[in-house]
Design a protein around this motif. Structure first.
Motif, PDB file in Angstrom:
ATOM      1  N   SER A  25      74.371  44.832  21.990  1.00  0.00           N
ATOM      2  CA  SER A  25      74.109  45.967  22.865  1.00  0.00           C
ATOM      3  C   SER A  25      74.082  47.227  22.017  1.00  0.00           C
ATOM      4  CB  SER A  25      75.180  46.079  23.956  1.00  0.00           C
ATOM      5  OG  SER A  25      76.457  46.258  23.401  1.00  0.00           O
ATOM      6  N   GLY A  26      73.291  48.175  22.457  1.00  0.00           N
ATOM      7  CA  GLY A  26      73.183  49.429  21.729  1.00  0.00           C
ATOM      8  C   GLY A  26      72.101  49.438  20.664  1.00  0.00           C
ATOM      9  N   PHE A  27      71.468  48.293  20.423  1.00  0.00           N
ATOM     10  CA  PHE A  27      70.385  48.222  19.449  1.00  0.00           C
ATOM     11  C   PHE A  27      69.580  46.948  19.712  1.00  0.00           C
ATOM     12  CE2 PHE A  27      71.922  44.922  16.459  1.00  0.00           C
ATOM     13  CZ  PHE A  27      73.219  44.780  16.913  1.00  0.00           C
ATOM     14  N   SER A  28      68.371  46.895  19.133  1.00  0.00           N
ATOM     15  CA  SER A  28      67.525  45.716  19.291  1.00  0.00           C
ATOM     16  C   SER A  28      67.715  44.783  18.100  1.00  0.00           C
ATOM     17  CB  SER A  28      66.055  46.124  19.384  1.00  0.00           C
ATOM     18  OG  SER A  28      65.829  46.872  20.546  1.00  0.00           O
ATOM     19  N   LEU A  29      68.104  43.559  18.383  1.00  0.00           N
ATOM     20  CA  LEU A  29      68.393  42.593  17.321  1.00  0.00           C
ATOM     21  C   LEU A  29      67.205  42.318  16.412  1.00  0.00           C
ATOM     22  CD1 LEU A  29      70.641  39.834  18.914  1.00  0.00           C
ATOM     23  CD2 LEU A  29      71.203  41.355  17.014  1.00  0.00           C
ATOM     24  N   ASP A  30      65.988  42.432  16.954  1.00  0.00           N
ATOM     25  CA  ASP A  30      64.833  42.060  16.128  1.00  0.00           C
ATOM     26  C   ASP A  30      64.603  43.052  14.991  1.00  0.00           C
ATOM     27  OD1 ASP A  30      62.141  43.204  18.320  1.00  0.00           O
ATOM     28  OD2 ASP A  30      64.204  43.882  18.093  1.00  0.00           O
ATOM     29  N   TYR A  31      65.294  44.180  14.994  1.00  0.00           N
ATOM     30  CA  TYR A  31      65.180  45.147  13.903  1.00  0.00           C
ATOM     31  C   TYR A  31      66.370  45.087  12.950  1.00  0.00           C
ATOM     32  CZ  TYR A  31      61.445  47.166  16.729  1.00  0.00           C
ATOM     33  OH  TYR A  31      60.303  47.346  17.461  1.00  0.00           O
ATOM     34  N   TYR A  32      67.209  44.090  13.116  1.00  0.00           N
ATOM     35  CA  TYR A  32      68.383  43.953  12.279  1.00  0.00           C
ATOM     36  C   TYR A  32      68.480  42.545  11.722  1.00  0.00           C
ATOM     37  CZ  TYR A  32      70.373  48.433  13.698  1.00  0.00           C
ATOM     38  OH  TYR A  32      70.598  49.763  13.880  1.00  0.00           O
ATOM     39  N   THR A  33      69.068  42.414  10.572  1.00  0.00           N
ATOM     40  CA  THR A  33      69.426  41.118  10.029  1.00  0.00           C
ATOM     41  C   THR A  33      70.790  40.731  10.592  1.00  0.00           C
ATOM     42  OG1 THR A  33      68.153  41.388   8.013  1.00  0.00           O
ATOM     43  CG2 THR A  33      70.011  39.842   7.933  1.00  0.00           C
ATOM     44  N   GLY A  47      79.940  32.993   4.396  1.00  0.00           N
ATOM     45  CA  GLY A  47      78.659  33.268   5.032  1.00  0.00           C
ATOM     46  C   GLY A  47      77.888  31.975   5.153  1.00  0.00           C
ATOM     47  N   ILE A  48      77.474  31.615   6.362  1.00  0.00           N
ATOM     48  CA  ILE A  48      76.848  30.319   6.552  1.00  0.00           C
ATOM     49  C   ILE A  48      75.375  30.391   6.942  1.00  0.00           C
ATOM     50  CG2 ILE A  48      78.981  29.092   7.050  1.00  0.00           C
ATOM     51  CD1 ILE A  48      78.331  29.345  10.034  1.00  0.00           C
ATOM     52  N   SER A  49      74.921  31.464   7.531  1.00  0.00           N
ATOM     53  CA  SER A  49      73.528  31.541   7.940  1.00  0.00           C
ATOM     54  C   SER A  49      73.167  32.977   8.265  1.00  0.00           C
ATOM     55  CB  SER A  49      73.287  30.655   9.177  1.00  0.00           C
ATOM     56  OG  SER A  49      71.916  30.662   9.549  1.00  0.00           O
ATOM     57  N   CYS A  50      71.879  33.273   8.185  1.00  0.00           N
ATOM     58  CA  CYS A  50      71.405  34.587   8.608  1.00  0.00           C
ATOM     59  C   CYS A  50      69.944  34.480   9.039  1.00  0.00           C
ATOM     60  CB  CYS A  50      71.588  35.653   7.534  1.00  0.00           C
ATOM     61  SG  CYS A  50      70.866  35.296   5.943  1.00  0.00           S
ATOM     62  N   ILE A  51      69.552  35.464   9.815  1.00  0.00           N
ATOM     63  CA  ILE A  51      68.161  35.583  10.249  1.00  0.00           C
ATOM     64  C   ILE A  51      67.763  37.035  10.060  1.00  0.00           C
ATOM     65  CG2 ILE A  51      68.850  35.884  12.685  1.00  0.00           C
ATOM     66  CD1 ILE A  51      66.212  34.378  13.403  1.00  0.00           C
ATOM     67  N   VAL A  93      87.093  30.357  12.893  1.00  0.00           N
ATOM     68  CA  VAL A  93      86.627  31.437  13.759  1.00  0.00           C
ATOM     69  C   VAL A  93      85.250  31.853  13.260  1.00  0.00           C
ATOM     70  CG1 VAL A  93      87.038  33.757  14.653  1.00  0.00           C
ATOM     71  CG2 VAL A  93      88.972  32.215  14.230  1.00  0.00           C
ATOM     72  N   TYR A  94      84.302  31.894  14.173  1.00  0.00           N
ATOM     73  CA  TYR A  94      82.925  32.216  13.820  1.00  0.00           C
ATOM     74  C   TYR A  94      82.618  33.651  14.248  1.00  0.00           C
ATOM     75  CZ  TYR A  94      81.897  27.446  12.499  1.00  0.00           C
ATOM     76  OH  TYR A  94      81.877  26.239  11.842  1.00  0.00           O
ATOM     77  N   TYR A  95      82.052  34.399  13.308  1.00  0.00           N
ATOM     78  CA  TYR A  95      81.720  35.804  13.538  1.00  0.00           C
ATOM     79  C   TYR A  95      80.236  36.046  13.297  1.00  0.00           C
ATOM     80  CZ  TYR A  95      86.759  36.507  12.704  1.00  0.00           C
ATOM     81  OH  TYR A  95      88.133  36.455  12.747  1.00  0.00           O
ATOM     82  N   CYS A  96      79.654  36.959  14.050  1.00  0.00           N
ATOM     83  CA  CYS A  96      78.324  37.441  13.718  1.00  0.00           C
ATOM     84  C   CYS A  96      78.436  38.909  13.294  1.00  0.00           C
ATOM     85  CB  CYS A  96      77.354  37.282  14.880  1.00  0.00           C
ATOM     86  SG  CYS A  96      77.732  38.235  16.360  1.00  0.00           S
ATOM     87  N   ALA A  97      77.452  39.316  12.508  1.00  0.00           N
ATOM     88  CA  ALA A  97      77.441  40.676  11.978  1.00  0.00           C
ATOM     89  C   ALA A  97      76.004  41.151  11.852  1.00  0.00           C
ATOM     90  CB  ALA A  97      78.150  40.732  10.627  1.00  0.00           C
ATOM     91  N   ALA A  98      75.805  42.449  11.920  1.00  0.00           N
ATOM     92  CA  ALA A  98      74.465  43.022  11.890  1.00  0.00           C
ATOM     93  C   ALA A  98      74.315  44.026  10.757  1.00  0.00           C
ATOM     94  CB  ALA A  98      74.163  43.713  13.220  1.00  0.00           C
ATOM     95  N   ASP A  99      73.133  44.031  10.159  1.00  0.00           N
ATOM     96  CA  ASP A  99      72.806  44.987   9.109  1.00  0.00           C
ATOM     97  C   ASP A  99      71.363  45.426   9.296  1.00  0.00           C
ATOM     98  OD1 ASP A  99      71.911  44.983   5.735  1.00  0.00           O
ATOM     99  OD2 ASP A  99      73.234  46.445   6.656  1.00  0.00           O
ATOM    100  N   SER A 100      71.100  46.705   9.050  1.00  0.00           N
ATOM    101  CA  SER A 100      69.764  47.241   9.320  1.00  0.00           C
ATOM    102  C   SER A 100      68.753  46.911   8.230  1.00  0.00           C
ATOM    103  CB  SER A 100      69.849  48.762   9.501  1.00  0.00           C
ATOM    104  OG  SER A 100      70.385  49.366   8.335  1.00  0.00           O
ATOM    105  N   ILE A 101      69.216  46.382   7.089  1.00  0.00           N
ATOM    106  CA  ILE A 101      68.302  46.065   5.995  1.00  0.00           C
ATOM    107  C   ILE A 101      67.739  44.660   6.199  1.00  0.00           C
ATOM    108  CG2 ILE A 101      68.121  45.693   3.515  1.00  0.00           C
ATOM    109  CD1 ILE A 101      70.296  47.785   3.150  1.00  0.00           C
ATOM    110  N   GLY A 103      65.980  41.053   5.271  1.00  0.00           N
ATOM    111  CA  GLY A 103      66.107  40.107   4.170  1.00  0.00           C
ATOM    112  C   GLY A 103      67.271  39.179   4.378  1.00  0.00           C
ATOM    113  N   CYS A 104      67.110  37.953   3.938  1.00  0.00           N
ATOM    114  CA  CYS A 104      68.119  36.933   4.185  1.00  0.00           C
ATOM    115  C   CYS A 104      68.114  35.946   3.028  1.00  0.00           C
ATOM    116  CB  CYS A 104      67.795  36.246   5.509  1.00  0.00           C
ATOM    117  SG  CYS A 104      69.164  35.389   6.236  1.00  0.00           S
ATOM    118  N   SER A 105      69.231  35.823   2.358  1.00  0.00           N
ATOM    119  CA  SER A 105      69.387  34.887   1.247  1.00  0.00           C
ATOM    120  C   SER A 105      70.876  34.722   1.000  1.00  0.00           C
ATOM    121  CB  SER A 105      68.717  35.430  -0.015  1.00  0.00           C
ATOM    122  OG  SER A 105      69.415  36.589  -0.477  1.00  0.00           O
ATOM    123  N   ASP A 106      71.202  33.804   0.128  1.00  0.00           N
ATOM    124  CA  ASP A 106      72.607  33.609  -0.224  1.00  0.00           C
ATOM    125  C   ASP A 106      73.204  34.918  -0.741  1.00  0.00           C
ATOM    126  OD1 ASP A 106      74.374  31.678  -2.770  1.00  0.00           O
ATOM    127  OD2 ASP A 106      75.081  32.668  -0.968  1.00  0.00           O
TER     128      ASP A 106
END
Length: 127
Positions: A25-33, A47-51, A93-101, A103-106
């Motif tokens: 909420s408060g932002f659109s996920l498609d513009y964030y990693t 860190g196990i996965s990212c999109i 415990v599984y967490y999600c996190a958002a970043d505005s940059i 790109g996705c890699s190890d």
């Protein structure tokens, strides 16, 4: 204000499946990693996965590759982590996190500063 809320954790038997969600909420996920992380008792955060924002490219750590699938539903502003063939070692415990940059890699998953984090959801794999 950017906010992430995880849900969907629980108790599952070895070999079972679970889907955890990360609602924004408060932002659109498609513009964030969006990254998924987990932390087991006494262990470092992993860190196990990212999109990625934009093109939706994905990355999986070797520990979950072939078993977990990350996806994004822009209409629901939610990222999912489908977890199959769960093992006791997936308990964390599984967490999600958002970043505005974009790109996705190890390297990007484990070395960037994700500015927004959810509160986490417990996943327990046990018979």
């Amino acid at each position: 204000q950017l906010q992430l809320v995880e849900s969907g954790g629980g108790l599952v038997q070895p070999g079972g499946s679970l889907r955890v969600s990360c609602a924004a909420s408060g932002f659109s996920l498609d513009y964030y990693t969006i990254g998924w992380f987990r932390q087991a008792p006494g262990k470092e955060r992993e860190g196990i996965s990212c999109i990625s924002g934009g093109d939706g490219s994905t990355y999986y750590a070797d520990s979950v590759k072939g078993r977990f699938t990350i996806s994004r539903d822009n209409a629901k502003n939610t990222v999912y982590l489908q977890m199959n063939s769960l093992e006791p070692e997936d308990t964390a415990v599984y967490y999600c996190a958002a970043d505005s940059i974009y790109g996705c890699s190890d390297y990007l998953l484990n070395n960037r500063d994700f500015g927004s984090w959810g509160q986490g959801t417990q996943v327990t794999v046990s018979s």
